[in-house]
Design an enzyme around this catalytic site. Structure first.
Site, PDB file in Angstrom:
ATOM      1  N   LYS A  81      56.110 -61.980  21.735  1.00 16.41           N
ATOM      2  CA  LYS A  81      55.136 -62.160  22.395  1.00 16.41           C
ATOM      3  C   LYS A  81      54.703 -63.361  22.656  1.00 16.41           C
ATOM      4  O   LYS A  81      55.462 -64.533  22.164  1.00 16.41           O
ATOM      5  CB  LYS A  81      53.734 -62.454  21.651  1.00 16.41           C
ATOM      6  CG  LYS A  81      52.345 -62.007  22.531  1.00 16.41           C
ATOM      7  CD  LYS A  81      51.012 -62.294  20.992  1.00 16.41           C
ATOM      8  CE  LYS A  81      50.099 -62.237  21.663  1.00 16.41           C
ATOM      9  NZ  LYS A  81      48.607 -61.751  20.871  1.00 16.41           N
ATOM     10  N   SER A 150      45.357 -58.280  22.482  1.00 15.90           N
ATOM     11  CA  SER A 150      46.462 -59.820  23.493  1.00 15.90           C
ATOM     12  C   SER A 150      47.699 -59.368  23.501  1.00 15.90           C
ATOM     13  O   SER A 150      48.389 -59.563  24.027  1.00 15.90           O
ATOM     14  CB  SER A 150      45.673 -60.610  23.368  1.00 15.90           C
ATOM     15  OG  SER A 150      46.561 -61.445  22.411  1.00 15.90           O
ATOM     16  N   SER A 174      43.881 -58.426  17.730  1.00 19.34           N
ATOM     17  CA  SER A 174      45.068 -57.872  19.100  1.00 19.34           C
ATOM     18  C   SER A 174      46.555 -57.555  18.144  1.00 19.34           C
ATOM     19  O   SER A 174      47.739 -57.333  18.993  1.00 19.34           O
ATOM     20  CB  SER A 174      45.557 -59.055  19.565  1.00 19.34           C
ATOM     21  OG  SER A 174      44.662 -59.843  19.955  1.00 19.34           O
TER      22      SER A 174
END
Length: 436
Positions: A81, A150, A174
């Protein structure tokens, strides 16, 4: 690429033994990447991605020519990420801020994966600074729907079989929410069980590093490489049949009707299979819990961004601006009190589990299937109380909505009982296959 090699355990065995060469696997993966990534957009663009990977793979193979001495994640491509620092990659945090200002030392979690033999496939798309402003990633199950946030790119990459393992973070929901939306396994360990060093913060009190995999066995393999002091369950550990607590009341009714119907049916079938189900009135103050979470998050986000926000306010998304402006108005006494109440929530949950003999909490992993469109990443309310308490949780795919999109179920254990959580989750994963 054969379907069983899309699962981390099978792929690690094949690459370590040499029954599948790393060169051949990367060629197969490159074809899949070319076919799908343009539509899904799970990764940040990178020129020469597979040329780089082949060079790294040759170095890795030269370092470990003997299959018996290869590390546990030998040759596994991992998506990271874009709030994790990783040597050789820029960190942008899903934002328009100057990248040079956001860089830092490689995240401890990324370094652990490299030491375990993993290759970094690339940076996966994040919402802006892991808050609610979405990126371009689409849900691989239906491109018209959000993959969640996210950790949108990380969940979508595993769901699309672009890689078998990705790193994400959860501050509210998330990891578990996008895992549920995309039909994969999302594991959020106990708070700080995977070190947060080298990761851009959203709210330090709630930020957790987590993983996405195709199944629980893969989550266990990743956890062994990533978590502090991981204790693998011995082979042949007894299959559990424990007490699953359902948090009844206003919290559970924040889920939509379709998710609740699926969840109730699942619990009835589990009970018929020998599991004990214990409905418990819990989270009657869910509105206050949510408000408190938002207060701490806003204050801590504003504190973290104070080095950049005054200079680059115009480059932030309006949703992030609203968060940071709210955080700047919060007084220190408010923040101290809210943090104390968060700690109290954790104690309440643990005491309730102890008093009723609860082994795991079981809930919907999201209020419903992934919403239509890319502007809304969906509500994290099902995950929020457990993120606030820092308890380990895992989201398992357990069915499909009427529109064909995945529905997930969340399991939560006591603080520090991450190993037990995944051991139970693997057993429940088998049960879910039988009852779905």
């Amino acid at each position: 690429m054969e379907s069983n090699l899309e699962r981390l355990s099978a792929l690690t065995a094949a690459l370590r033994s040499g029954s599948l060469t790393l060169e051949a696997y990367l060629s197969q993966l490159e074809l899949r990447f070319r076919r799908q990534e343009g539509d899904i957009r799970a990764f940040l663009p990178e020129a020469g991605r597979f040329e780089r990977l082949r060079l790294e793979a040759r170095t890795l193979c030269a370092q470990y020519p003997n299959p018996e001495k290869r590390p546990p994640l030998f040759g596994i491509p991992v998506g990271v990420k874009d709030i994790f620092h990783a040597d050789g990659f820029l960190t942008r945090g899903g934002s328009q801020l100057p990248a040079r200002e956001l860089q830092g030392e490689e995240a401890a979690s990324v370094t652990r994966l490299r030491k375990a033999g993993a290759l970094i496939l690339g940076k996966t798309v994040s919402t802006e600074f892991a808050y609610f402003a979405p990126g371009p990633t689409r849900n691989p199950i239906n491109l018209a729907h959000t993959p969640g946030g996210s950790s949108s790119g990380s969940a979508a990459a595993v769901a699309a079989h672009l890689c078998p393992l990705t790193l994400g973070t959860q501050t509210i929901g998330s990891v578990c929410r996008p895992a549920a939306f995309c039909g994969v396994v999302g594991f959020k360990p106990s708070y700080d069980r995977i070190p947060r060093a080298g990761v851009l913060e959203l709210a330090a009190s709630f930020d957790h590093v987590g993983t996405f995999t195709q199944d629980v066995e893969g989550a266990e393999l990743a956890a062994a490489a990533l978590c502090n002091s991981w204790r693998s369950q011995p082979a042949g550990s007894p299959s559990p049949r424990g007490i699953l607590g359902i948090p009844e009341g206003p919290y559970l009714h924040r889920a939509g009707s379709e998710a609740l119907e699926h969840f109730r049916g699942l619990c009835r079938r589990l009970e018929a299979a020998g599991w004990k189900i214990a409905p418990i009135n819990l989270f009657n103050d869910i509105d206050e819990i949510e408000e408190r979470h938002g207060l701490v998050l806003a204050a801590e986000a504003a504190a973290f961004h104070k080095r950049w926000y005054p200079k680059h306010r115009d480059l932030y998304h309006s949703r992030t601006v609203d968060l940071l402006e709210r955080g700047l108005r919060i007084h220190s006494a408010q923040l101290t009190r809210a943090r104390e109440e968060c700690a109290h929530l954790c104690q309440q949950l643990l005491q309730s589990m102890e008093a009723r003999g609860i082994d795991l909490w079981i809930t919907p992993a999201a209020p419903g299937p992934a919403p239509l469109g890319l502007s809304n990443t969906g509500s994290p309310i099902m995950n929020l109380p457990f993120s606030q308490a820092g308890l380990p949780s895992v989201s398992l795919p357990t069915g499909r909505a009427a529109n064909g999109l995945p529905l997930g179920t969340q399991l939560v254990a006591r603080f520090g009982a991450d190993e037990q959580l995944l051991h139970w989750a693997r057993e429940l994963e088998r049960e879910f296959r039988l009852v779905s």
